[in-house]
Each structure stands twice: as structure tokens, then as C-alpha cells.
Design an enzyme around this catalytic site. Structure first.
Site, mmCIF file in Angstrom:
data_model
loop_
_atom_site.group_PDB
_atom_site.id
_atom_site.type_symbol
_atom_site.label_atom_id
_atom_site.label_comp_id
_atom_site.label_asym_id
_atom_site.label_seq_id
_atom_site.Cartn_x
_atom_site.Cartn_y
_atom_site.Cartn_z
ATOM 1 N N HIS A 51 1.277 6.020 2.302
ATOM 2 C CA HIS A 51 1.483 4.642 1.840
ATOM 3 C C HIS A 51 0.462 4.278 0.763
ATOM 4 O O HIS A 51 0.811 3.856 -0.342
ATOM 5 C CB HIS A 51 1.370 3.698 3.044
ATOM 6 C CG HIS A 51 1.487 2.246 2.690
ATOM 7 N ND1 HIS A 51 2.605 1.504 2.954
ATOM 8 C CD2 HIS A 51 0.627 1.399 2.069
ATOM 9 C CE1 HIS A 51 2.438 0.272 2.520
ATOM 10 N NE2 HIS A 51 1.233 0.183 1.981
ATOM 11 N N GLU A 52 -0.804 4.460 1.092
ATOM 12 C CA GLU A 52 -1.851 4.071 0.138
ATOM 13 C C GLU A 52 -1.779 4.919 -1.129
ATOM 14 O O GLU A 52 -2.026 4.441 -2.232
ATOM 15 C CB GLU A 52 -3.244 4.175 0.773
ATOM 16 C CG GLU A 52 -3.485 3.248 1.955
ATOM 17 C CD GLU A 52 -3.062 1.804 1.711
ATOM 18 O OE1 GLU A 52 -3.123 1.345 0.555
ATOM 19 O OE2 GLU A 52 -2.642 1.131 2.672
ATOM 20 N N HIS B 262 0.627 3.410 -3.520
ATOM 21 C CA HIS B 262 -0.009 2.374 -4.354
ATOM 22 C C HIS B 262 -0.810 3.038 -5.460
ATOM 23 O O HIS B 262 -0.808 2.613 -6.608
ATOM 24 C CB HIS B 262 -0.977 1.521 -3.525
ATOM 25 C CG HIS B 262 -0.317 0.522 -2.638
ATOM 26 N ND1 HIS B 262 0.575 -0.408 -3.090
ATOM 27 C CD2 HIS B 262 -0.449 0.288 -1.304
ATOM 28 C CE1 HIS B 262 0.974 -1.173 -2.083
ATOM 29 N NE2 HIS B 262 0.372 -0.762 -0.986
ATOM 30 N N HIS C 287 1.285 4.264 -8.272
ATOM 31 C CA HIS C 287 1.721 3.127 -9.090
ATOM 32 C C HIS C 287 0.632 2.781 -10.116
ATOM 33 O O HIS C 287 0.896 2.532 -11.280
ATOM 34 C CB HIS C 287 1.970 1.937 -8.152
ATOM 35 C CG HIS C 287 2.887 0.896 -8.703
ATOM 36 N ND1 HIS C 287 3.098 -0.299 -8.065
ATOM 37 C CD2 HIS C 287 3.641 0.852 -9.829
ATOM 38 C CE1 HIS C 287 3.958 -1.022 -8.765
ATOM 39 N NE2 HIS C 287 4.296 -0.352 -9.841
HETATM 40 ZN ZN ZN Z 1 0.472 -1.494 0.991
#
Ligand code: ZN
Length: 681
Positions: free
Chosen positions: A470-471, A474, A477
Site C-alpha cells: 500500500h505505502e 503511494h 505515485h
Molecule cells: Zn494510504
């Protein structure tokens, strides 16, 4: 002042070895002064505004400040101490003043406004236009239209809010650390996994104690709630955890957030009204993808309706199970995770602990890198000799297919004292390009996994693997962006309710055999997850998912109604609202002493105020985006390239809906999300 201050030197990476607390305030003072002076000259001397002679320079000033502040704010999160806290807090006030000053600078606003109406504006790139339009919106949200008296009030409110939000977080951190449980009788540890017991023993040793020491940090709290047979320990720990920073918690009163919560809400309401909004929820939506408060509430209510009956059934099943195995009629809050884990093992013969064998941390990290390579054709390489804030922190470069570094990140995986809990990605350096010179983006990736003990490899749970993915989503991105201007590069300028798209998207790979086979190998035998185990794993994926969804919806509706309704009543009572939300949403009753709201830092200290719904909102987008990979093959090169080019690289330069439609060929559908959590109505 400038000489010798490491924060003010030109650097491509922060000089963490040299940064001392005494450098912080002078560096911020110096930078703010310099920016103020430059801005004044710039406004005075610029006649015909162009991107290059004016707006690019404003961007550079913001970037200069980011350059100085980012390592400070990061250290405050991962290596907190009293002196640092004081310096940090002093700077927060200065930064808040500065940002209000910029937001209310009428001459600066005029420059943006005039420029946006000129014919040459049309010739700017999409990113440049977006930056100017966002800036104009933000001027209005910073009170540019207010008279001088109201502007002063606005500034006061902003300062107060920044102070209160920091205090909320500090109280929570202190309250978390104030509670410890010392155990000397091994029998009391029955059921707790060996890895957690070893960590507790290590923690005790560090404090010069015999036996085992438990704290409220995640590597202890979650396993104890799931596995400890000792219900008294579970009860004690549950109470300590759910009353943190409240009037009831350990060291009651000392770290109580009650008044701070009301103060925060009052100031947020005042600010919204001053700016002409009915309430803070309306204010919050000005910068979001969702269009109206009704949109948000309808969205959440619809999910409640879809999931509730499934959640009720799941809970019934759990109650029956607990009654059957241990005659427990009255399932307490601190029993839920414990019996759930047992039921899960019974139904699917699977447990997080058992899966750990397949996830030694190094292997997982390398697997994550291989998946990234397969999807986006980039290589990730460790770089040594980079200054870090702790010996466990590593540094990596992302190299494109020509071997050129295009971004980098710090990886700080393990929990330790004075480090904020949870997991997050933060920006260290933001990508920009001026005259063909590129400033590569750099990220901080932070988790709180169990640290390695006695050089044994850390084995992650599958949940932790998901958190890391998940991290990293980010991070991608932020790091894979191709945007040349800081204002909309990476996660900048992305509406809050769309920002979880790339992160939640990455989680999906943790559920695909083809992806898992790249890295999930038994740390002793080297075997991959076999078909049978994989089937049990995926069958278990939707286990109690509706119950979990209802919990998230409870938080989201509470947050949203709190910021929507606070201004409507005189003697607003937070607990009354929470109880009301729970009446309608909650499937698993909370004990009366539960003070979850006092540690809800997402909305009281972080940026999720009237925005917690974003997780679910973006999950619709991420599940639907991933469904295209499910259709075409999860490592399909074309789909990977499309996701990269149409979403990841574009950062905040376009509207999220526009990007999504471009990638998916249609507007988002809620079905893939419901399918992932096992709801087929
Ligand atoms: Zn998040």
C-alpha cells in the site's frame, strides 16, 4: 547564519548525519525571510506576467521551503524527542503565519487572477494551467476575499488549529507510551506467538527487567488481541488501548484529548463560516473529487445497505462459534479478534502467523521490486553510503530501462521507540524540471514492523505485506511522476479522495498467485505457497470483510457527520453523535468506556477531517482499475503501461475522473469492490 547550517546547504539528499535541533529554527527563519523578500521584489518588479518570469519563481520558493522543512518534519515523526518537539512546534507557528500571509497576499492573488484571464494563459501546458487554477481556488480558501479584520481572525484560527492538531498527536503518542504491562509468569502468555514473546522479552531486557514487557504499539497490541488465551490480559490491554488520550485512559487526565477535540471542531467551524461555508464538511469538499455532502452521505449509506446484512450474518456465525467452543454467551469487545482468529483457522485452517513463514521481510521487499519491474519496466537498486536517521534505514534508487535514476526512496521498516505508529509515505523531494534539468523525486516510506531479533529474519504477516505494498503504491505515485512542476507533480494537487487509488491498487497484487510466487517462499524450505494453501488464503480473504467494512463506514460516517453537524447545535456532544452513528451502523457493540474518538488522529491531527470517506471512495476506483488487470492478465504489459501513463505519471495535473475514464474506458463501477469483499447481492 546560512554558513554551516546543513539544512540550508544545497543538497540532493538531506544530510541526516549533520542535522541538529539547533539548526532547525534558524534555517526556517532564514528561508522564510528570503522567500518574503524575493516575493516582494518579484511582485514589485514584474510588469508582464509570464510563467517563466513569475509563476515558476513562486514554485521555486515553495520548493526551497519544502527542501528545508521536509527532513525536520520527518525527524519529528520518526525520531521524536523533547528538544525537537519544541523546535518543531515553534516552526509550525511560523509556517502557519507564512502560509496565511501568502494565501492572503492581495497583490499576489491579482497576479494569478490577471494572468489567468490573459490570452497567453491558453498556451500554457495542462499542468501549468492546473497549478494556476488550484492557486486561485486556494486563495479564496485562505480568505483572500476577507476584510482586514477578518483576515487577522483567519490567521489566528489557522495558528490555533495547527497548535491544537499537533497537541492531539503528541497526547496520543505520550498516552501510548505511558502504558506498559510487565509479565513475569510465562503461563500468562499462553497462545501468544513466539515471535511476539521474543519481542516482549527483548523489550523487557532493554528496560533492565526480567520476563516480558508489553506496550500498546501495534506489534504487541494486535497479536495479543488475536492470540492471547489469557482473557484478563486481553481485557486490560483492550481497555488501555481504546481509552488512550481520554479522561479514562492510563495516566487519566494527563494526556486527555477531550477539550482539544472540541477546540479543533470549534475552530474548524469558525474558519468555514468565515469563508462563507455552512460547515466544515462543505469547506472540505471544495478540494475533493466528491461534489456535495449528499454525494458523500449517499455513497456511504449505500455501502452500509449493501454490507450490513452480511456483517450481521458474519457476527452471528462468530457468536455461535464462541458459544460452541467455550460456552461464551456474551462476546466482549476484547474477545472479537480472538475468536475470529480461531474461527478463521477452523474454517480455512489458516492463520496470519502460519503465513509469516512465507514472508521474510527482505524477500517481500525484493518481490515488491520485481512486481514493480514487471509492471513498469524499472529496476530498483540499493544505494549505500547515504546518510540516514537510524541504522535500520535503507536507501534505494529507481532506474529506468536505460539505467538512469528517476527517483529514490528511504525505507524505514521497523518499529522503535520515539517513532510514530502506523505506516505512511511522505515526500522528501518533489519532482520538477527546469531548462531540461530534472530534480528527481525522493520519498520516505515508513512502516512499523516487528524489528529483527538476534539477527533472525523478520517474518511479516500477510497483513503487513499488504501494508508495505500500500505505502509503496503511494511511493510510486510520488516517484514515477513525469510532471515537471512541483504543484501538480506526484501526489501534489491530487484530491484527497482520489489519492488512495494507487496505494490500494498495489494491495491487490498480494492476493494473486502469479505475484506471490515471485517472492512468497518458506524461509526454511524455499517452497512457494502451494495451490491448497493459496485457495485457503483467498477463501479467507472475504472472511469478516463486511464486518470490517462496517467498522470503516462507522468511522467515515462519524467523521463526516461530525464536521457537517457540529455547527448546528449549541451543546454538541461528540459521544452522542458517535453513539447515534453506531446505532445505525455498528454490528459489533462497543463497550461504554471505548473512547476510540480520542485517538482518531486521522481526522483530528491528520488531513482526513470530513475526508475519512476517501478510503472507501478511492477503493471503488482502485478495485475497478485493478479489474482491468484481472481481465487482461495481472502483468499485462499494455495495461501496466496504460496505468502508468494515464494515472501514475500524471500526478495532480488532471481531474481524477478524467484520468480514470481515460484508463478504464468508462466511469467507475462499485461492483469490483463488492466482489473483492465477497458481497454479491
Ligand atoms: Zn494510504
Amino acid at each position: 547564519m546560512k554558513n554551516g547550517n546543513p539544512l540550508l546547504q544545497k543538497y540532493s539528499l538531506p544530510p541526516f548525519d549533520k542535522i541538529m535541533v539547533q539548526h532547525i529554527e534558524p534555517a526556517i527563519d532564514y528561508t522564510l525571510d528570503k522567500n518574503r523578500k524575493e516575493l516582494k521584489d518579484l511582485i514589485k518588479n514584474t510588469k508582464n506576467y509570464t510563467w517563466k518570469n513569475f509563476f515558476q519563481k513562486i514554485e521555486n520558493m515553495e520548493d526551497r521551503l519544502q527542501h528545508v522543512w521536509s527532513p525536520v518534519s520527518h525527524l519529528h515523526s520518526v525520531a521524536d524527542n523533547n528538544e525537537l518537539r519544541t523546535a518543531y512546534n515553534n516552526c509550525l507557528t511560523k509556517l502557519s503565519n507564512y502560509s496565511t500571509e501568502i494565501g492572503q497576499n492581495i497583490n499576489l492573488f491579482k497576479a494569478y487572477d490577471i494572468f489567468s484571464k490573459k490570452s497567453s494563459f491558453k498556451n500554457l501546458s495542462k499542468s501549468q494551467k492546473k497549478i494556476i487554477n488550484n492557486a486561485i481556488r486556494d486563495f479564496h480558501l485562505s480568505g483572500i476575499d476577507l476584510n482586514n479584520d477578518s483576515k487577522k481572525i483567519y490567521k489566528k484560527i489557522q495558528n490555533k488549529l495547527s497548535e491544537l492538531q499537533t497537541k492531539f498527536e503528541e497526547n496520543l503518542l505520550d498516552a501510548t507510551h505511558a502504558w506498559k504491562k510487565h509479565i513475569t509468569n510465562k503461563n500468562e502468555l499462553s497462545g501468544i506467538p513466539d515471535s511476539v514473546i521474543a519481542l516482549a522479552s527483548e523489550t523487557a531486557k532493554k528496560e533492565g527487567k526480567e520476563g516480558w514487557l508489553f506496550t500498546l504499539e501495534a506489534p504487541f497490541y494486535i497479536p495479543v488481541m488475536k492470540y492471547a488465551d489469557n482473557s484478563i490480559l486481553r481485557k486490560e490491554m483492550y481497555w488501555a488501548y481504546t481509552t488512550r488520550a481520554s479522561e479514562l485512559g492510563p495516566n487519566a487526565g494527563e494526556f486527555d484529548n477531550t477539550k482539544i477535540m472540541y477546540d479543533i471542531l470549534t475552530h474548524r467551524t469558525k474558519k468555514s463560516k468565515l469563508l462563507g461555508f455552512e460547515n466544515y464538511a462543505d469547506y472540505s469538499l471544495e478540494t475533493k473529487m466528491a461534489k456535495s455532502t449528499d454525494d458523500v452521505l449517499n455513497f456511504l449509506t449505500n455501502l452500509v445497505q449493501q454490507a450490513k446484512k452480511h456483517a450481521v450474518n458474519e457476527f452471528e456465525e462468530l457468536k455461535e462459534f464462541a458459544y460452541r467452543v467455550s460456552n461464551t454467551k456474551d462476546l466482549k469487545a476484547y474477545d472479537i479478534l480472538y475468536y475470529s482468529e480461531k474461527l478463521k483457522q477452523k474454517k480455512f485452517s489458516i492463520s496470519q502467523e502460519e503465513l509469516r513463514r512465507y514472508f521474510p521481510v527482505k524477500q517481500v521487499v525484493n518481490g515488491l521490486f520485481s512486481i514493480t519491474k514487471k509492471l513498469y519496466n524499472v529496476e530498483i537498486k540499493k544505494r549505500n553510503a547515504v546518510q540516514v536517521w537510524n541504522k535500520d534505514v535503507e536507501f534505494f534508487d529507481i532506474l529506468d530501462n536505460k539505467g538512469v535514476a528517476t527517483g529514490s526512496f528511504f525505507l524505514d521498516l521497523f518499529s522503535r521507540q520515539h517513532k510514530r505508529g502506523g505506516a505512511w509515505m511522505d515526500e522528501c523531494i518533489v519532482r520538477k524540471k527546469i531548462n531540461s534539468k530534472v530534480q528527481n523525486p525522493v520519498a520516505y516510506l515508513t512502516c512499523n514492523f516487528t524489528p529483527p531479533i538476534d539477527d533472525k529474519p523478520t517474518l511479516l504477516t500477510h497483513d503487513e505485506v499488504i501494508t508495505l505494498f500500500h505505502e509503496f503504491g503511494h511511493g510510486l505515485h510520488h516517484m514515477m511522476t513525469k510532471i515537471d512542476y512541483c504543484g501538480v507533480s506526484g501526489i501534489n494537487g491530487v484530491p484527497w479522495d482520489a489519492v488512495e487509488l494507487p496505494s490500494q491498487f498495489m494491495e491487490n497484487f498480494c492476493w494473486e498467485k502469479e505475484a506471490l510466487d515471485l517472492f512468497a517462499r518458506d524461509f526454511e524450505t524455499g517452497k512457494t505457497i502451494n495451490k491448497d494453501l493459496f485457495k485457503r488464503m483467498t477463501d479467507a480473504r472475504s472472511f469478516q470483510m463486511s464486518m470490517q467494512m462496517m467498522k470503516q463506514l462507522e468511522y467515515a460516517i462519524f467523521d463526516f457527520r461530525l464536521h457537517l453537524e457540529y455547527s448546528q447545535k449549541k451543546d454538541f456532544d461528540i459521544q452522542v453523535l458517535l453513539d447515534d452513528v453506531r446505532k445505525y451502523v455498528t454490528v459489533v457493540e462497543n463497550p461504554e468506556f471505548n473512547r476510540f474518538q480520542h485517538s482518531f488522529s486521522h481526522i483530528f491531527a491528520g488531513g482526513y477531517a470530513a475526508g475519512y470517506y476517501s478510503y472507501k471512495w478511492a477503493e471503488v476506483l482502485s478495485a475497478d482499475a485493478f479489474s482491468k488487470f484481472e481481465e487482461k492478465g495481472i502483468f499485462n504489459k499494455t495495461t501496466g503501461k496504460e496505468f502508468l501513463e494515464k494515472i501514475l505519471e500524471k500526478g495532480g495535473s488532471c481531474e481524477p475522473m478524467e484520468m480514470f475514464v481515460e484508463f478504464r474506458g468508462r466511469e467507475p463501477s462499485i461492483e469490483p469492490l463488492l466482489k473483492h469483499i465477497g458481497i454479491t447481492n
